[in-house]
Design a protein around this motif. Structure first.
Motif, PDB file in Angstrom:
ATOM      1  N   ASP A  19      13.520 -40.097  11.937  1.00 53.70           N
ATOM      2  CA  ASP A  19      12.898 -39.137  12.838  1.00 53.70           C
ATOM      3  C   ASP A  19      11.382 -39.228  12.801  1.00 53.70           C
ATOM      4  OD1 ASP A  19      12.525 -38.121  10.370  1.00 53.70           O
ATOM      5  OD2 ASP A  19      13.646 -36.263  10.683  1.00 53.70           O
ATOM      6  N   HIS A  20      10.833 -39.980  11.881  1.00 47.74           N
ATOM      7  CA  HIS A  20       9.408 -40.324  11.979  1.00 47.74           C
ATOM      8  C   HIS A  20       9.209 -41.653  11.281  1.00 47.74           C
ATOM      9  CE1 HIS A  20       9.508 -38.166   8.092  1.00 47.74           C
ATOM     10  NE2 HIS A  20       8.524 -38.982   7.745  1.00 47.74           N
ATOM     11  N   GLY A  21       7.996 -42.125  11.223  1.00 47.16           N
ATOM     12  CA  GLY A  21       7.715 -43.471  10.757  1.00 47.16           C
ATOM     13  C   GLY A  21       8.346 -43.817   9.412  1.00 47.16           C
ATOM     14  N   ALA A  61      12.108 -43.980   9.391  1.00 49.41           N
ATOM     15  CA  ALA A  61      12.510 -45.150  10.157  1.00 49.41           C
ATOM     16  C   ALA A  61      12.430 -46.393   9.261  1.00 49.41           C
ATOM     17  CB  ALA A  61      11.619 -45.315  11.384  1.00 49.41           C
ATOM     18  N   ARG A 115      -4.596 -33.169   4.811  1.00 53.03           N
ATOM     19  CA  ARG A 115      -3.307 -33.113   4.130  1.00 53.03           C
ATOM     20  C   ARG A 115      -2.199 -32.860   5.148  1.00 53.03           C
ATOM     21  NH1 ARG A 115      -3.770 -28.293  -0.128  1.00 53.03           N
ATOM     22  NH2 ARG A 115      -1.742 -29.133  -0.637  1.00 53.03           N
ATOM     23  N   ASN A 153       0.619 -35.793  11.420  1.00 52.41           N
ATOM     24  CA  ASN A 153       0.763 -36.089  12.846  1.00 52.41           C
ATOM     25  C   ASN A 153      -0.549 -36.691  13.349  1.00 52.41           C
ATOM     26  OD1 ASN A 153       0.251 -35.387  15.722  1.00 52.41           O
ATOM     27  ND2 ASN A 153       2.307 -34.514  15.609  1.00 52.41           N
ATOM     28  N   SER A 154      -0.465 -37.815  14.058  1.00 50.75           N
ATOM     29  CA  SER A 154      -1.690 -38.507  14.485  1.00 50.75           C
ATOM     30  C   SER A 154      -2.543 -37.657  15.409  1.00 50.75           C
ATOM     31  CB  SER A 154      -1.368 -39.805  15.222  1.00 50.75           C
ATOM     32  OG  SER A 154      -0.159 -40.322  14.835  1.00 50.75           O
ATOM     33  N   ASP A 155      -1.882 -36.936  16.321  1.00 51.06           N
ATOM     34  CA  ASP A 155      -2.652 -36.130  17.277  1.00 51.06           C
ATOM     35  C   ASP A 155      -3.438 -35.036  16.578  1.00 51.06           C
ATOM     36  OD1 ASP A 155      -2.103 -37.263  19.804  1.00 51.06           O
ATOM     37  OD2 ASP A 155      -0.046 -36.543  19.617  1.00 51.06           O
ATOM     38  N   PHE A 186      -6.313 -36.502  14.723  1.00 50.93           N
ATOM     39  CA  PHE A 186      -7.401 -36.871  15.637  1.00 50.93           C
ATOM     40  C   PHE A 186      -8.291 -35.659  15.909  1.00 50.93           C
ATOM     41  CE2 PHE A 186      -8.991 -37.047  20.005  1.00 50.93           C
ATOM     42  CZ  PHE A 186      -9.624 -38.271  20.039  1.00 50.93           C
ATOM     43  N   ASP A 240       0.101 -42.186   9.248  1.00 48.37           N
ATOM     44  CA  ASP A 240       0.156 -41.669  10.621  1.00 48.37           C
ATOM     45  C   ASP A 240      -1.127 -40.916  10.947  1.00 48.37           C
ATOM     46  OD1 ASP A 240       2.490 -42.406  11.994  1.00 48.37           O
ATOM     47  OD2 ASP A 240       3.701 -41.079  10.732  1.00 48.37           O
ATOM     48  N   LEU A 271      -4.266 -43.092  11.493  1.00 47.04           N
ATOM     49  CA  LEU A 271      -4.449 -43.675  12.827  1.00 47.04           C
ATOM     50  C   LEU A 271      -5.300 -42.756  13.700  1.00 47.04           C
ATOM     51  CD1 LEU A 271      -0.886 -45.079  13.661  1.00 47.04           C
ATOM     52  CD2 LEU A 271      -2.916 -46.347  12.919  1.00 47.04           C
ATOM     53  N   GLY A 272      -5.000 -41.466  13.654  1.00 43.48           N
ATOM     54  CA  GLY A 272      -5.779 -40.502  14.439  1.00 43.48           C
ATOM     55  C   GLY A 272      -7.221 -40.443  13.952  1.00 43.48           C
ATOM     56  N   GLU A 315      -9.303 -43.403  15.144  1.00 44.88           N
ATOM     57  CA  GLU A 315      -9.638 -43.301  16.561  1.00 44.88           C
ATOM     58  C   GLU A 315     -10.799 -42.325  16.773  1.00 44.88           C
ATOM     59  OE1 GLU A 315      -9.443 -45.162  19.616  1.00 44.88           O
ATOM     60  OE2 GLU A 315      -7.607 -45.515  18.467  1.00 44.88           O
ATOM     61  N   PRO A 364       9.957 -50.999  11.582  1.00 44.98           N
ATOM     62  CA  PRO A 364       9.283 -50.097  12.543  1.00 44.98           C
ATOM     63  C   PRO A 364       8.119 -49.349  11.908  1.00 44.98           C
ATOM     64  CG  PRO A 364      11.401 -49.199  11.881  1.00 44.98           C
ATOM     65  CD  PRO A 364      11.324 -50.559  11.288  1.00 44.98           C
ATOM     66  N   THR A 399      12.948 -40.996  20.325  1.00 48.20           N
ATOM     67  CA  THR A 399      13.248 -41.437  18.963  1.00 48.20           C
ATOM     68  C   THR A 399      14.064 -42.719  19.013  1.00 48.20           C
ATOM     69  OG1 THR A 399      13.370 -39.105  18.391  1.00 48.20           O
ATOM     70  CG2 THR A 399      14.118 -40.645  16.735  1.00 48.20           C
ATOM     71  N   ASP A 409      12.980 -46.470  17.736  1.00 51.04           N
ATOM     72  CA  ASP A 409      13.669 -46.646  16.448  1.00 51.04           C
ATOM     73  C   ASP A 409      13.103 -45.692  15.409  1.00 51.04           C
ATOM     74  OD1 ASP A 409      15.602 -48.508  16.948  1.00 51.04           O
ATOM     75  OD2 ASP A 409      14.241 -50.209  16.673  1.00 51.04           O
ATOM     76  N   GLY A 410      12.620 -44.583  15.819  1.00 51.58           N
ATOM     77  CA  GLY A 410      12.057 -43.617  14.884  1.00 51.58           C
ATOM     78  C   GLY A 410      10.631 -43.948  14.471  1.00 51.58           C
ATOM     79  N   GLY A 411      10.131 -45.084  14.887  1.00 47.32           N
ATOM     80  CA  GLY A 411       8.767 -45.460  14.495  1.00 47.32           C
ATOM     81  C   GLY A 411       7.792 -45.242  15.634  1.00 47.32           C
ATOM     82  N   ARG A 453      -5.406 -42.473  24.106  1.00 45.69           N
ATOM     83  CA  ARG A 453      -6.084 -41.809  22.989  1.00 45.69           C
ATOM     84  C   ARG A 453      -5.713 -42.475  21.671  1.00 45.69           C
ATOM     85  NH1 ARG A 453      -6.189 -35.394  21.891  1.00 45.69           N
ATOM     86  NH2 ARG A 453      -4.430 -35.634  20.494  1.00 45.69           N
ATOM     87  N   LEU A 454      -4.436 -42.555  21.368  1.00 46.11           N
ATOM     88  CA  LEU A 454      -4.020 -43.197  20.124  1.00 46.11           C
ATOM     89  C   LEU A 454      -3.282 -44.501  20.398  1.00 46.11           C
ATOM     90  CD1 LEU A 454      -2.884 -40.054  18.162  1.00 46.11           C
ATOM     91  CD2 LEU A 454      -5.010 -41.307  17.949  1.00 46.11           C
ATOM     92  N   PRO A 510       7.954 -40.408  17.791  1.00 42.79           N
ATOM     93  CA  PRO A 510       8.872 -39.274  17.955  1.00 42.79           C
ATOM     94  C   PRO A 510       8.193 -37.926  17.705  1.00 42.79           C
ATOM     95  CG  PRO A 510       9.852 -40.979  16.612  1.00 42.79           C
ATOM     96  CD  PRO A 510       8.429 -41.355  16.790  1.00 42.79           C
ATOM     97  N   THR A 511       6.990 -37.937  17.129  1.00 46.49           N
ATOM     98  CA  THR A 511       6.327 -36.651  16.916  1.00 46.49           C
ATOM     99  C   THR A 511       5.283 -36.351  17.994  1.00 46.49           C
ATOM    100  OG1 THR A 511       4.808 -37.719  15.398  1.00 46.49           O
ATOM    101  CG2 THR A 511       6.670 -36.578  14.430  1.00 46.49           C
TER     102      THR A 511
END
Lengths: 502, 316, 330
Positions: free
Chosen positions: B37-39, B42, B161, B195-197, B200, B222, B225-226, B229, B315, C151, C155-157, C249-250, C255-256
């Motif tokens: 469900d996230h990096g 995955a 954090r 969360n990247s957003d 950022f 993750d 990355l933000g 940028e 991924p 998602t 692949d969840g990434g 932007r990014l 998925p988030t």
């Protein structure tokens, strides 16, 4: 028993009630009449403690009283039966009756006793709904009785009725008038406000007329004719309530409906209305009149073969009806006719937006012109053009609704309950407008529960009973007794009684 | 799903080729992990499936079954399903939560299976035969040491954090311990929800608030990355380092390419699931004793060793 | 009868008159700017304000669409996941088109994004109107569907955009025209078009009428199904425009992406003065609402008063105060 002396009420610079003095004796029915905005409701609210007077005094049994809340007025034995029905629809009848003053036993709500008392009280009022029924499932007339029952639950010396019959019909009105007479017989004082002058004439021992917040005078009941009362209210001489019928011969058929069926409400109905004709539809509540016409104009599922001005039209939605030239004014102007929170212009143009849309955008200028035109032609009285539709009086709302439907330039206008809940001066105007319409070669259908009104303005009346047309009356045969007979009796009985007049 | 089927087919094929080994002799290793469900999760799924494929091919008498679950309750059901049809010889599990999975895992243990717990511990450590985890404190501490070293023990830092959890707390604690006693100062620390957003936005705000920042640490890649940028956009030149953590492939690639702002990375690699599966299979097949606690170190990934941590097909 | 004299001639409506209800969100916005400046003078620096307003662009653009949906009596919870899904589809399409179209795959991708947005909006609209399912439930369902699809696609990434497109596309978020960031210009354009549609066209009238009282609209010959469905279409198009601005932007979809945007969007609409139960919509108020939300978050970081653990609580309090300012400025 109750005496109000020199009551006045100002809101800012506006005086809504000016120096009103009246008294009510025990066992007396005292009626208050006046046009909308005359100050009747304000007077009632002053007496029952909802509003404080700017000056003046109240005496109950000779004692000076000052009510700062409705509760204090109730404690003094004064209860108000509101004009609007204020019940919680999702609760049961008994729960509504005792709302806010539930009986308890050992700290627990005592439902059983409350249901018993509710059944007794409603029985006395001749209301036969189960105390366990949800108010949502109860008919309008019974809701009114529940509301009266709620008021009479407290010990009371003076009961104030504010337009109690506005939503009732025939039998229901009779039942209510009996209840009021019974209160009088018990030595209770009654203050009675109504638009229906015939009721006032029947009930009132004395009556007080208000106009523009001022007292015109107090008169003994039965000394005034209904026309006298109306003239006192309006303050000038009234010509007849109903405009004279035109002399022109009936024109060509305008709308012909054949075999109209609205499942569950109306079955196999055929009729024709002609150019220049006002056709009435009479019947008891539940006879299926409103549903029939909602079906014909595409607001409910229905089958009908409809011909307009000789050409067949197929109507599946209200839009198609409007485009074809059939306008329908709903009986429920507050919930279905007007956007009460919106200003006047958007309300006026809502059914005819295409006409104010020359390019990409709405033309505000053209809308304002249309509104000014409507205000002029239909005598809609407004303080300024920026008020919301909900701020208008009932009569002015009805005139706005009429203007809205006529803006779509229909050739047939169907008006459901044209004058429900509006005062006498506005009524007369609306009747005049209906006559003007047919004078221009349109056809008009009027559905009404007031037989007097149908007799006064229609050229011909069809009477419905249990979803079918039970007979037709016209000319001299248009009398209340004939209509009532057709509305209630089996078809052949009715026809026999009329002796082949239909 | 299709991958699972493919693995099952491969296992079946291996079985037929092996011929001699009957089904009863096959050792069954179940792997239960969270769905992607996230990096990071995955990455876990990717590495678990890779391990299953390799082992099924290499050891004809071992069958590794991978099952992913989107929530703790789903994972409990998955355990019941896995153990219902057959006897499990071993279970490798990365629990969604410690509380809800402790008893179900104990039930599997009682049926005689070897239990390997990964990353998140169970409430009763006695259940597990083998525990494999990364070192969250070291993630923070090693990053801190690098900054102390490179900035000469002096400078202004801002920190991003994640979400209030044990993992987040441990990383922050390690970092604070790492800079203790130096003149490195944490100007600000705020949550950015991994969360990247959000990172950022937070970094833009940091940049507006502080005219001079020497280094940024986001405790997850993750978020990094933000951060990168936002820094790039601002055109600010005072920021010497922007570091992350977790071993995301894009960041490891930066290290390999010799990026000036992000020259190092700390791993908390999802590949730990692969380590755990291999060790479990080693116990079953090779009779190599592996019981105990294994804490994978979080060494600094630098240009020299980065290739070891780079999985271009993953991924994450 | 018609000879009755009117007590006062009705006053003509002045088209530039602005009621207090419309000014509410702007008063709250101004108050927030003053407080911000008192707390930290850097708050009003050009860079900070430009950053914050640019960041609020996504929420503002989506919220313009949501103003239509809410005004027509609907609700859309799926906008956040829809944004993520459209972002993913757009990036995958652009990446796939690079060998054929080169940098032209960026505009092609934008067209695909709009198409996908309108398709998603149509899906929501039809489920709500033709399917007659409560908007809350219907869009809760599609919210899950769009989230699962992104998602699955990733692949969840992450789905990163092709490096060769990165620099070409970057100015759409980071570029400026005469010093104003492009996302701000785009959101102003979207709001201007939105307010034109809502206040000046036939459709806008129908939308407000359906939301204020569906029965009155029906009795006035307005198709409720058509009007509500179009509102969802507009919402879908707005989400697509937001996604187009978001991608550079990014440079990735995950998925988030867009998690909880739906709540921010609804909050912006309500702070802006549109009632959640439908009726008259306030487009510019909505835009102010979106900026207010982002300013509050910014202010939290820029002030040193609030512990990082209490930020969410203080944000909640400020939002409630903003609503109260609005209520009492009526």
């Amino acid at each position: 028993m109750l005496r109000a002396e020199a009551l006045s009420k100002q809101y800012g610079p506006v005086t809504v009630l000016d120096d009103v003095t009246l008294d009510v004796h025990a066992g007396e029915i005292h009626a208050i009449i006046g046009e909308n905005g005359a100050g009747k409701s304000t007077l009632m609210r002053l007496i029952s403690g909802y509003v404080h007077p700017s000056s003046g005094h109240l005496f109950v049994d000779g004692e000076p009283m000052h009510f700062s809340t409705p509760h204090q007025a109730q404690d003094a034995g004064i209860v108000l039966v509101h004009q609007e029905i204020l019940l919680a629809e999702g609760l049961t009848v008994a729960e509504n009756l005792f709302l806010g003053r539930e009986l308890t036993r050992n700290g627990v709500v005592d439902d059983r006793t409350m249901r018993r008392i509710a059944a007794e009280k409603l029985g006395e009022l001749g209301c036969r709904v189960s105390p366990n029924a949800l108010v949502r499932d109860v008919a309008l007339a019974d809701r009114q009785l529940i509301q009266i029952g709620r008021a009479l639950l407290d010990a009371h010396k003076l009961v104030i009725f504010d337009e109690p019959t506005a939503v009732l019909t025939g039998d229901e009105v009779e039942r209510l008038l009996e209840i009021i007479l019974r209160l009088k017989a018990q030595g209770i004082g009654v203050l009675y406000i109504s638009h229906r002058l015939d009721e006032v004439q029947r009930l009132a021992d004395r009556l007080t007329v208000l106009r523009d917040g001022k007292m015109v005078g107090t008169y003994p009941g039965r000394s005034l004719s209904q026309m006298d009362m109306a003239e006192l209210m309006v303050g000038r001489e009234l010509t007849a309530l109903y405009p004279p019928r035109g002399n022109e011969a009936r024109g060509a058929p305008m709308l012909r409906v054949r075999n109209a069926t609205v499942p569950g409400y109306a079955e196999d109905i055929s009729f024709t209305v002609h150019k220049g004709e006002v056709l009435g539809f009479a019947g008891m509540i539940g006879a299926g009149r409103t549903e029939l016409f909602e079906g014909i104009v595409g607001l409910r599922p229905a089958h009908a073969s409809v011909e307009l001005d000789g050409a067949p039209v197929h109507i599946r939605s209200q839009r198609e009806a409007i485009d074809a030239g059939i306008g329908y004014l709903t009986e429920d102007r507050k919930a279905k006719g007007l956007l009460l929170q919106e200003r006047l212009a958007p309300n006026l143009t809502l059914s005819a937006l295409g006409r104010f849309h020359p390019g990409l955008a709405m033309n505000k200028r053209r809308e304002t012109d249309a509104l000014e035109g409507a205000i002029q032609s239909y005598d809609i009285r407004v303080k300024n053009l920026k008020v919301n539709a909900g701020q208008l009086s009932g009569g002015n709302q009805q005139k706005l609704l009429l203007a809205k439907v006529l803006l779509t330039n229909p050739s047939v206008v169907i008006i459901d309950e044209p004058t429900r809940g509006i005062d006498i001066a506005n009524k007369a105007q609306i009747y005049t407008f209906i006559r003007q319409l047919v004078g221009e070669g349109k056809a008009c259908i009027v559905i009404s529960s007031e037989m007097q009104e149908l007799i006064g303005i229609c050229d011909r009346i069809l009477v419905m009973r249990q979803g079918r047309i039970n007979g037709e009356v016209s000319g001299e045969a248009m009398t209340e007794s004939n209509i009532a007979l057709l509305a209630t009796a089996e078809a052949d009985v009715g026809r026999a009684a009329l002796g082949g007049l239909s | 799903m299709t991958r699972n089927k493919w693995i099952a087919a491969a296992a079946l094929g291996a079985l037929l080729v092996a011929g001699q080994a009957s089904a009863a002799d096959k050792k069954v290793v179940a792997v239960s992990i969270p769905a992607a469900d996230h990096g990071w999760t995955a990455g876990v799924v990717y590495h678990a499936q890779a391990a299953a494929k390799e082992i099924n091919a290499a050891f004809p008498d071992v069958e590794v079954i991978v099952k992913t679950s989107p929530s703790a309750t789903a994972q409990v059901s998955a355990l019941e399903d896995l153990s219902a049809g057959r006897k499990l010889d071993a279970l490798v599990i990365l629990p969604q939560t410690s509380e809800e999975l402790t008893m179900p895992v104990k039930a599997v243990k009682d049926s005689g299976a070897f239990i390997t717990v990964v990353d998140r511990g169970l409430n009763d450590p006695a259940i597990q035969d083998l525990y494999v985890a990364g070192d969250n404190i070291a993630v923070g501490k090693n990053t801190a040491k690098f900054l102390v070293d490179k900035l000469g023990g002096k400078g202004n830092l801002v920190v991003l954090r994640g979400i209030p959890t044990v993992i987040d707390d441990e990383r922050i604690k390690g970092f604070q311990d790492g800079i203790a006693g130096t003149d490195l100062k944490i100007l600000d620390i705020q949550y950015a929800n991994w969360n990247s957003d959000d990172a950022f936005k937070l970094m833009q705000d940091y940049l507006a608030k502080y005219p001079h920042i020497d280094a940024v640490w986001a405790n997850d890649d993750d978020m990094l990355l933000g951060v990168l940028e936002a820094v790039k956009e601002s055109g600010r030149t005072d920021i010497k380092f922007a570091l992350g953590g977790n071993g995301m492939k894009d960041i490891v690639k930066k290290v390999i390419d010799g990026d000036a702002m992000t020259p190092v990375e700390t791993p908390y690699p999802p590949s730990m699931i692969k380590t755990a599966i291999y060790m479990t299979v080693a116990n079953l097949v090779g009779h190599a004793p592996v019981r105990g606690n294994v804490k994978l170190d979080a060494p600094l990934i630098t240009k020299d060793n980065a290739a070891e941590f780079y999985f271009p097909d993953s991924p994450f | 009868m018609s000879a009755v004299i009117q007590s006062a001639p009705p006053r003509r409506e002045r088209s530039f008159a602005i009621g207090w209800a419309d000014a509410g969100p702007f008063i709250a916005l101004a108050a927030l700017l003053v407080i911000g400046f008192l707390i930290n003078p850097d708050f009003l620096s050009a860079t900070n304000l430009s950053n914050v307003i640019t960041r609020s662009a996504f929420i503002a653009i989506i919220a313009v669409g949501a103003t239509f949906v809410i005004s027509s009596g609907g609700l859309d919870l799926s906008v956040g996941s829809m944004a993520a899904f459209i972002t993913g589809v757009t990036i995958m399409f652009m990446n796939g088109m690079v060998p054929h179209l080169g940098t032209w795959s960026v505009p092609a991708g934008m067209a695909i994004a709009l198409f996908a947005g309108i398709a998603c909006g149509l899906l929501n609209g039809l489920i709500v109107t033709v399917g007659k399912i409560e908007p809350f439930i219907a869009t809760l369902g599609t919210m899950g569907i769009f989230r699962a699809l992104i998602t699955y696609l990733s692949d969840g990434g992450t789905i990163p955009i092709d490096r060769s497109l990165r620099e070409v596309y970057r100015p759409v978020y980071f570029g400026t025209v005469t010093g104003i960031p492009i996302p701000i210009l785009i959101s102003l354009a979207v709001a201007a078009i939105g307010s034109f549609i809502l206040y000046k066209t036939k459709y806008g009238r129908k939308c407000a009428a359906v939301g204020a009282n569906a029965d009155v609209a029906r009795y006035s010959g307005i198709s409720i199904i058509k009007t509500r469905t179009i509102a969802y279409l507009i919402q879908g198009a707005c989400v697509a425009i937001a996604a187009i601005c978001y991608v550079p932007r990014l440079g990735a979809a995950t998925p988030t992406t867009g998690v909880l945007w739906e709540l921010q969007v609804i909050t912006a609409v309500v702070i802006g003065g549109t009632a959640l139960r439908g009726g008259k919509g306030h487009i510019w108020g909505t835009v102010a609402g979106a900026v207010i939300l982002e300013l509050i978050a910014n202010l939290m970081v820029l002030s040193d008063f609030v512990s990082e653990y209490l930020v969410a609580a203080v944000q909640g309090v400020i939002i409630i105060i903003a609503m109260l300012i609005q209520r009492f400025s009526k």
